[in-house]
Design an enzyme around this catalytic site. Structure first.
Site, PDB file in Angstrom:
ATOM      1  N   CYS A   1       0.819  -1.215   0.000  1.00  0.00           N
ATOM      2  CA  CYS A   1       0.000   0.000   0.000  1.00  0.00           C
ATOM      3  C   CYS A   1       0.851   1.264   0.000  1.00  0.00           C
ATOM      4  O   CYS A   1       0.315   2.365  -0.021  1.00  0.00           O
ATOM      5  CB  CYS A   1      -0.940  -0.017   1.192  1.00  0.00           C
ATOM      6  SG  CYS A   1      -1.940  -1.519   1.207  1.00  0.00           S
TER       7      CYS A   1
ATOM      8  N   CYS B   1     -12.748  -0.363   9.337  1.00  0.00           N
ATOM      9  CA  CYS B   1     -11.866  -0.986   8.345  1.00  0.00           C
ATOM     10  C   CYS B   1     -12.068  -0.277   7.009  1.00  0.00           C
ATOM     11  O   CYS B   1     -13.202   0.030   6.629  1.00  0.00           O
ATOM     12  CB  CYS B   1     -12.208  -2.457   8.162  1.00  0.00           C
ATOM     13  SG  CYS B   1     -12.033  -3.445   9.649  1.00  0.00           S
TER      14      CYS B   1
ATOM     15  N   HIS C   1      -9.340   3.128  -0.334  1.00  0.00           N
ATOM     16  CA  HIS C   1      -7.941   2.699  -0.294  1.00  0.00           C
ATOM     17  C   HIS C   1      -7.591   1.793  -1.481  1.00  0.00           C
ATOM     18  O   HIS C   1      -7.491   0.583  -1.334  1.00  0.00           O
ATOM     19  CB  HIS C   1      -7.681   1.986   1.046  1.00  0.00           C
ATOM     20  CG  HIS C   1      -6.283   1.497   1.220  1.00  0.00           C
ATOM     21  ND1 HIS C   1      -5.188   2.104   0.634  1.00  0.00           N
ATOM     22  CD2 HIS C   1      -5.791   0.445   1.924  1.00  0.00           C
ATOM     23  CE1 HIS C   1      -4.087   1.433   0.976  1.00  0.00           C
ATOM     24  NE2 HIS C   1      -4.424   0.423   1.743  1.00  0.00           N
TER      25      HIS C   1
END
Ligand SMILES: [Zn+2]
Lengths: 393, 153
Positions: A85, A212, A337
């Site tokens: 990431c 999350c 994300h």
């Protein structure tokens, strides 16, 4: 070393490009959209770009070349970075070094991810739960523990050591999802209450679903260059003060999971290199893939002392009107994300904030910003790749 | 319980080589194989080939204690296919080196009974079903210390 500036920025809306929520698009098409927006924003011609640096995790090989082919860019040094990431922030470090050391004068840096279809096929439904082949990850092979499980254990260690509460972690989601409502590029534009966060489905105790990050597709791109070139195109270029990147140090904080040594070390290095300290920051984007990580980040990057992260969010010090605004974009929790795109997208938010272009989510008089980005799993169950970027105007 | 199973059935596979010292006699218990640096004493699991702390190249093989303490834990309600849910996952500490964290599933206890600081002991157990091969994945796990070790097979 030459000073390096950001002077072009563009991103796609973040979301699920699998034909359900948004029109179906490939990673290459998402990358193209972001890159063309950044090029047009900068006001340069595509053939002036001398180097290309892409971050992606789950794309086809030579993703950058495929994307840039759409944009009429070829025959230049081109690199694809995979660092989980933190892939595109790692790509930016490479690009920054290249411009700083005179290897090229103008570069395009972007991150791309279009992977939500993978989640549908392997049945896992949260970022950090993709099922790669067996390797050196005991957490994965022995324990079946992925990102949310590891962060949950960090959270419990923090609660045990400092008395941090689940409510304090949940407040991160409330704040960041509220910020995302003001960001047209965010995946989620709906605010939530602390009760909704705490009562949402339990994923890994004490992490509930609304703590999350979602699965997200998207792309983000920027144009960087020397001062001369940047100022030719804009009166307000954003200076890259420093970028530090580290693999996590062996055993992290030596058996203490309540913080991340990788972020402590990378931010200290960054502060020392550019002479800017945590007290100088106006706006920060952190890697809040799970709410717990943002609370720990306050401490790791020195916004507050060890153990005071819970109090920091309680007192609203990371919110508008507080000490420093953290994750005004909505963060990974609200904005989404898309792994490889996240690093560049965080820095785009800083770019727009420093230039005063953020509309209702604008941080007043923002002049210095920091991005905190981590990817994968390394030594001591810390992020395998850590990147800290400091920018100023 | 099959705490001391050694031979795998045809539909079973070890999660990984070189993690476990299997008992050779009924009096022995299984142990985790770790490395200990000859110079600085750092203990690594899985065993490293070179020291992560100092410049030493000589890493001696040791066996960790059979018991450990739960340092932190979580109850996993959502994971990749193949794991039985809810799955209790913990970070463990051993008396050999306080800086070492070992991750493991915790078996044979109700999720609500797990606590930080609890003592647990090593067992060999099924970890998951491998969704590629369909085989049962066998490896190390931990359970609350129950005193005398069950050794009947
Ligand atoms: Zn050593």
């Amino acid at each position: 070393m030459r000073n390096v500036y950001i002077f072009g920025a563009g991103m796609t809306k973040f979301g699920l490009y699998n034909g359900i929520k948004l029109s179906e698009k490939s990673s290459h098409e998402l990358g193209k959209e972001a890159c063309l927006k950044a090029i047009d924003y900068a006001g340069i011609n595509h053939n002036e770009i001398e180097g290309a640096f892409c971050g992606t995790v789950a794309s086809q090989p030579t993703c950058a070349q495929m994307v840039l082919s759409f944009c009429g860019i070829s025959g230049i040094p081109t690199y694809n970075h995979e660092n989980g990431c933190a892939s595109s922030s790692s790509a930016l470090k490479h690009a920054w070094e290249s411009v700083a050391h005179g290897i090229c004068d103008t570069a395009i840096v972007f991150g791309v991810e279009c992977w939500s279809h993978l989640m549908k096929t392997n049945g896992a439904a949260l970022a950090g739960m993709a099922s790669p082949p067996p390797g050196n990850n005991l957490n994965q092979d022995v324990a079946g523990a992925f990102g949310p499980a590891l962060l949950a254990m960090v959270g419990r260690a923090h609660m045990d050591k400092y008395g941090t509460t689940v409510e304090q972690f949940a407040k991160v989601s409330v704040k960041n999802k509220r910020n995302a409502v003001m960001n047209p590029n965010a995946q989620f534009r709906k605010s939530v209450t602390i009760e909704e966060v705490l009562n949402s489905k339990m994923i890994c105790d004490p992490l509930t679903k609304l703590q999350c990050c979602p699965n997200t597709d998207g792309a983000a791109a920027m144009i960087i260059g020397t001062g001369d070139i940047a100022r030719k195109h804009t009166a307000k270029p954003v200076k890259i003060e420093v970028i530090t990147q580290l693999s996590s140090p062996y055993k992290g904080l030596a058996g203490d999971l309540s913080g991340f040594k990788c972020f402590v070390d990378a931010s200290k290095q960054a502060y020392n290199l550019c002479g800017i300290g945590p007290e100088d920051l106006d706006v920060v984007e952190v890697h809040d893939d799970f709410s717990i990580l943002e609370v720990v980040a306050y401490e790791d990057i020195g916004l507050c002392n060890r153990g005071e992260g819970g109090e920091f969010i309680d007192k609203g010090l990371s919110d508008y009107g507080g000490k420093v605004v953290v994750s005004p974009s909505g963060g990974l929790l609200g904005k989404g994300h898309p792994m490889g795109a996240t690093g560049v997208a965080q820095i785009l938010e800083l770019f727009w904030q420093l230039r005063g272009e953020c509309g209702e989510r604008q941080v007043k008089d923002a002049r210095v910003g920091l991005a905190h980005n981590g990817g994968g799993i390394g030594e001591g169950f810390e992020p395998g790749a850590t990147t800290i970027t400091i920018v100023s105007i | 319980m099959e705490q001391t199973r050694i031979k795998l059935e045809e539909n079973e596979m070890w999660v990984r080589e070189n993690l476990l010292k299997l008992p050779e006699t009924p009096d022995e218990s299984p142990r985790l194989i770790a490395g200990k640096c000859e110079s600085c004493g750092d203990v690594s699991f899985p065993q490293k080939e070179r020291c992560g702390v100092c410049s030493c190249k000589n890493i001696n093989q040791i066996y960790l204690s059979r018991t450990a303490k739960i340092y932190s834990y979580t109850i996993v309600h959502r994971s990749v296919p193949g794991y039985q849910l809810p799955n209790i996952v913990a970070m463990l500490k051993f008396k050999e080196d306080d800086s070492l964290l070992v991750i493991s599933q915790i078996k044979n206890i109700a999720p609500e009974d797990v606590k930080s600081g609890m003592e647990v002991e090593l067992i060999i157990d099924k970890l998951s079903d491998n969704f590629m091969t369909g085989k049962k994945v066998i490896g190390y796990a931990f359970q609350p210390t129950i005193g005398d070790i069950i050794r009947e097979r």
